[in-house]
Design a protein around this motif. Structure first.
Motif, short mmCIF file in Angstrom:
data_model
loop_
_atom_site.label_atom_id
_atom_site.label_comp_id
_atom_site.label_asym_id
_atom_site.label_seq_id
_atom_site.Cartn_x
_atom_site.Cartn_y
_atom_site.Cartn_z
N ILE A 1 -8.48 -6.10 21.96
CA ILE A 1 -7.84 -6.93 21.33
C ILE A 1 -6.56 -6.97 22.02
N SER A 2 -5.94 -8.20 20.95
CA SER A 2 -4.59 -7.50 21.39
C SER A 2 -3.86 -7.32 19.80
N MET A 3 -2.45 -6.95 19.82
CA MET A 3 -1.56 -6.76 18.94
C MET A 3 -0.08 -7.02 18.59
N LEU A 4 0.13 -7.72 17.60
CA LEU A 4 1.31 -7.92 17.62
C LEU A 4 2.53 -6.98 16.36
N ARG A 5 3.01 -6.61 17.63
CA ARG A 5 3.55 -5.36 16.66
C ARG A 5 4.75 -5.54 15.84
N GLU A 6 5.04 -6.59 16.50
CA GLU A 6 7.04 -6.70 15.78
C GLU A 6 6.50 -8.04 15.16
N LEU A 7 7.93 -8.28 13.99
CA LEU A 7 8.16 -9.98 13.26
C LEU A 7 8.68 -10.19 13.21
N PRO A 8 8.93 -11.59 13.74
CA PRO A 8 9.90 -12.88 13.76
C PRO A 8 11.19 -12.17 13.46
N ALA A 9 12.24 -11.73 14.46
CA ALA A 9 13.96 -11.61 14.10
C ALA A 9 14.20 -12.13 12.79
N GLY A 10 15.23 -11.28 12.12
CA GLY A 10 15.68 -11.68 11.07
C GLY A 10 15.35 -11.57 9.89
N ARG A 11 14.10 -11.37 10.13
CA ARG A 11 13.56 -11.57 8.27
C ARG A 11 13.77 -9.92 7.50
N ALA A 12 14.22 -10.04 6.23
CA ALA A 12 14.81 -8.91 5.00
C ALA A 12 13.66 -8.43 5.18
N PRO A 13 13.88 -7.28 5.21
CA PRO A 13 12.35 -6.03 4.42
C PRO A 13 12.32 -6.55 3.49
N ILE A 14 10.84 -6.84 3.24
CA ILE A 14 10.66 -6.77 1.19
C ILE A 14 10.33 -5.94 0.63
N ALA A 15 11.57 -5.98 -0.64
CA ALA A 15 11.85 -4.38 -1.72
C ALA A 15 10.83 -4.69 -2.30
N THR A 16 10.26 -3.44 -2.68
CA THR A 16 8.88 -3.96 -3.86
C THR A 16 8.60 -2.26 -5.03
N HIS A 17 8.44 -2.99 -6.33
CA HIS A 17 8.89 -1.57 -7.46
C HIS A 17 8.07 -1.68 -8.35
N VAL A 18 7.57 -0.71 -7.98
CA VAL A 18 6.57 -0.76 -9.68
C VAL A 18 7.34 -0.75 -10.82
N VAL A 19 6.76 -1.14 -11.22
CA VAL A 19 7.20 -1.40 -13.23
C VAL A 19 5.64 -1.22 -13.82
N SER A 20 6.67 0.04 -14.61
CA SER A 20 5.79 0.29 -15.63
C SER A 20 6.27 -0.30 -17.60
N PRO A 21 5.99 -1.10 -17.74
CA PRO A 21 6.24 -0.90 -19.65
C PRO A 21 5.56 -0.45 -20.19
N ARG A 22 4.65 0.53 -19.43
CA ARG A 22 4.48 1.69 -20.67
C ARG A 22 5.72 2.86 -20.87
N LEU A 23 6.05 2.85 -19.93
CA LEU A 23 7.12 3.53 -19.45
C LEU A 23 8.48 3.79 -20.51
N ASN A 24 8.56 1.79 -19.88
CA ASN A 24 9.87 1.75 -20.72
C ASN A 24 9.47 0.08 -20.83
N PRO A 25 9.47 -0.65 -21.98
CA PRO A 25 8.77 -2.23 -22.10
C PRO A 25 10.26 -2.60 -21.80
N THR A 26 11.23 -2.11 -21.95
CA THR A 26 12.58 -3.38 -21.18
C THR A 26 12.36 -3.69 -19.61
N HIS A 27 11.45 -3.14 -19.18
CA HIS A 27 11.26 -3.48 -17.42
C HIS A 27 11.09 -4.55 -17.18
N LEU A 28 9.85 -4.78 -18.81
CA LEU A 28 8.96 -6.39 -18.32
C LEU A 28 9.89 -7.93 -18.14
N VAL A 29 10.28 -7.15 -19.68
CA VAL A 29 12.26 -7.89 -19.92
C VAL A 29 12.91 -8.50 -18.65
#
Ligand code: ADP
Ligand code: MG
Length: 724
Positions: free
Chosen positions: A445-473
């Protein structure tokens, strides 16, 4: 006398046997290895006066009356019993086998009765309780018997709707009484058992199904877990021995070859991790043993270029290389990307997929056969019999868990007579260290542990239209903003159209009854195009489209603004889940995100954040705030580390699922073993297996071990990640 391999239909009632077959329990042995899910105890004795509706209780009382009531319609009868303790009374009802119970529950006998208290016409009753009789009329009951009954462990089995748990218990019990598990049926060699102080299989099975206490369960469990781990490790140890005895043609790197040229022309610097893996493989490709390596690297870590350079080394040494991809979309993307990286040598690369025309296919096959094709990229079409290589030196399998074992074997067989190609398997599925070290013991097994330099991390958000319909808009407004900045966007749906999923195993394909069907590309696309995404260039992409249309859409999407008909938003399915690489796409909206598994979401998210700008991933879900589904989404949102997610995911699932064992035709080989929790035991089993196989490679000294190992090899052959 009953033997383990006997079929249940020949041993127990036909109806039960058929129902058990639905649980994949076909033989006596299968049933014996259907371990209790948990154990219940009957608990302390209660007074008749203190019973609480809805709770389980055990009482000691005397039968006052027993009245049989013939059942209307079909045969059989019901039995109505009244118990007394001298002051209070309690009713029992037996809906079936009334006359049989009546024979035992004669007025005056005393017994212990256990069940759930319910209320019927204002009176407490137990419906078909468990019971033992402890004294004939007029006799005093044995106090020990009462205590033992209350304390005993009752095994509880998992089952299906058509088969009540007590029928499973009864079948197990019956089979346990009938079968004799002699020494020569025990897969664990006696010598090893004695050394490690483990009970025999017969005693372990009796203990796990009918334990006196939890200490006995735990002794039995230990032995059964060890057996599972040991068998698996013997399989792996044998496989390592076999591999070591095979030969491959050495493919040494040469000076100023294609490999060096391509490296020089790369538009980026290789990372330290990439260089390390490349050096390791360069050495292995130069040996006369086949390389058999698994390269793990998180989504976007840059595995493709490693594959290319390894292939270039083999080509420099005069051999051919093949790259196998799970989908046409990915195969043609690889072909495009590799051609670009190869520069003028790009014409030595051919693409072989199922959608070539007959003349194209013939020409491609000729090039592969006479060696003009140095590198062949393809889908499973590569595996068909008509594909003959001149001198296949290296096979790279991308996203290997999508490929079956036989398929890989088919490719391996295409090397020159008597030799094996080197094999490199690449996956973004993170495998925790303990699992990797133990279960994948036959791959380096070989592992690549790092991502190439200069990548900005991905921002992830949960959108819940059930809680707040304007989220979908807001979500759709964000899509417009991203496109306005020159970027592109994916919108992912779980389904293609009516009842149409990308694959039958798709985890998204798990609509529970009562749930609405998951959102579908073909239904969502017109709504978005005419609605919130009006004015943008929207296209759809899914697995049911023709190869040309898929290729056309993907090429246009990849070309961005350069395309003749550019695509801003791609509404798609999991066809883009693995491998797709369009750095300018930096936003992904996943609809009905709760229908996907954690690792699938992580893979999908990996389609963005590949360029220099920050990626954005929105997980849209109507799952209630405190549901497990929502918790999974929160987990995905909390980290972009695929490794951490895999660890978290493992805690939720049994390894059996990860290893694909739960999908193997018959019962899972890994029933109790959980690789992380049982890490120490697995290591012990691994050592024992290695030294056993070293002394007795053909396992001739203990035939039951040989049989068990052969069975594993048949049922769940070489790779365990395949079906995950
Ligand atoms: P994966 O490991 O998921 O298969 P890819 O091989 O598709 O990742 O690489 C992701 C992206 O990163 C590609 O666009 C590739 O060209 C780019 N890339 C690979 N290695 C490097 C590097 N060392 N520096 C910068 N970019 C790189
Ligand atoms: Mg990839």
């Amino acid at each position: 006398m009953v033997a383990p391999q006997d079929r249940l239909v020949d041993v127990i009632g036909k109806k039960s046997a058929v129902a058990l077959a639905n649980l994949n329990l076909v033989t006596v042995d299968d049933l014996l290895h259907h371990y209790p899910r948990r154990y219940a105890t009957r608990g302390e004795l209660s007074d008749l006066a203190s019973l609480v509706e809805g709770e389980s209780a055990t009482v000691m009382a005397e039968v006052a009356t027993a009245t049989e009531i013939p059942a209307r319609g079909r045969g059989g009868s019901r039995l109505q019993v009244t118990l007394t303790d001298g002051t209070d009374t309690l009713d029992l009802t037996f809906f079936r086998h009334g006359s049989w119970h009546k024979g035992k529950l004669r007025p005056g006998v005393r017994g212990l009765f256990s069940g759930k208290v319910n209320s019927y016409r204002g009176r407490n009753q137990l419906a078909h309780p468990e019971y033992v009789l402890v004294a004939a009329p007029g006799e005093d009951p044995d106090p020990d018997a009462a205590e033992a009954f209350a304390r005993a462990l009752i095994p509880v089995y998992s089952t299906t709707g058509s088969l009540p748990p007590w029928r499973v218990s009864r079948a197990v019990s019956f089979v346990l009484d009938q079968v004799t598990l002699t020494e020569d049926l025990d897969p664990l060699p006696k010598k090893l058992r004695d050394e490690l102080g483990l009970p025999s299989i017969g005693s372990a099975l009796a203990s796990i199904h009918r334990p006196a206490d939890f200490a006995e369960v735990s002794r039995a469990r230990h032995r059964l877990v060890f057996e599972e781990a040991f068998l698996l490790q013997v399989v792996l140890a044998k496989r390592r021995l076999e591999l070591a005895s095979m030969t491959a043609l050495p493919r040494q790197a040469i000076k100023n070859g294609r490999r060096q040229q391509i490296t020089k022309g790369l538009p980026f610097e290789l990372t330290a991790g990439q260089l390390e893996v490349l050096a390791e493989m360069a050495a292995e490709l130069s040996k006369s043993n086949p390389m058999h390596r698994l390269l793990q690297g998180d989504v976007g870590s840059g595995k493709t270029v490693i594959a290319l350079l390894a292939m270039a080394q083999v080509v420099d040494a005069g051999g051919q290389a093949a790259l196998l991809a799970p989908t046409e979309v990915l195969a043609s993307q690889h072909a495009r990307a590799l051609r670009k990286l190869m520069g003028e040598a790009g014409d030595k690369l051919v693409l072989l997929t199922g959608s070539l025309s007959a003349p194209e296919r013939r020409e491609t096959l000729e090039k592969i056969a006479d060696g003009r094709a140095a590198i062949t990229v393809g889908t499973h079409a590569l595996l068909s019999e008509g594909v003959q290589f001149k001198d296949l030196g290296l096979v790279v399998v991308d996203e290997q868990h999508r490929f079956g074992v036989e398929q890989r074997a088919a490719l391996a067989a295409k090397a020159q007579d008597g030799t094996r190609p080197h094999i490199l398997v690449m996956t973004a599925t993170p495998i925790p260290r303990t699992v990797a070290m133990t279960v994948f013991g036959d791959l380096d097994i070989s592992m690549l542990r790092e991502l190439p330099a200069g990548r900005a991390p991905i921002a992830t958000h949960v959108v819940s239209p059930r809680l707040n319909p304007t989220h979908l808009v807001r979500t759709w407004a964000r899509v417009h903003e991203e496109v306005g900045r020159g970027h592109q966007v994916y919108v992912v749906c779980p389904r293609i159209g009516e009842g149409d999923f990308e694959s039958e195993q798709d985890p998204a394909d798990q609509t529970k009854s009562g749930e609405r069907a998951a959102l579908a590309v073909l239904e969502v696309a017109p709504l978005l195009t005419e609605g919130p995404l009006k004015g943008l260039n929207v296209e759809v992409l899914h697995g049911r489209m023709s190869a040309e249309s898929k290729e056309d859409v993907m090429t246009r999407f990849a070309a961005g603004k350069q395309a003749q008909k550019p695509i801003d938003v791609l509404i798609t399915t999991t066809v883009i889940e693995v491998g797709v690489d369009v750095p300018n796409a930096n936003m992904i909206v996943i609809l009905d995100a709760d229908r996907f598994g954690v690792s699938q979401l992580h893979q999908l998210r990996g389609r963005v954040g590949r360029g220099q700008t920050q990626g954005l991933c929105l997980l849209v879900s109507e799952a209630p705030a405190d549901s497990p589904a929502n918790e999974r989404l929160a987990q995905v949102a909390a980290t972009t580390d695929g490794f951490e997610l895999a660890q978290a995911d493992l805690q939720l699932r049994k390894e059996g699922d990860i290893l694909g064992a739960s999908q193997s035709g018959r019962r899972s080989q890994l029933r109790l073993l959980e690789v992380i929790r049982d890490a120490d035991l697995v290591m012990q089993a691994r050592e024992a297996a290695i030294s056993w196989v070293a002394k007795d490679p053909d396992l001739d000294s203990w035939p039951p071990l040989k049989r068990a190992v052969d069975e594993i090899n048949q049922e769940q052959p070489t790779e365990f990640l395949e079906r995950s």
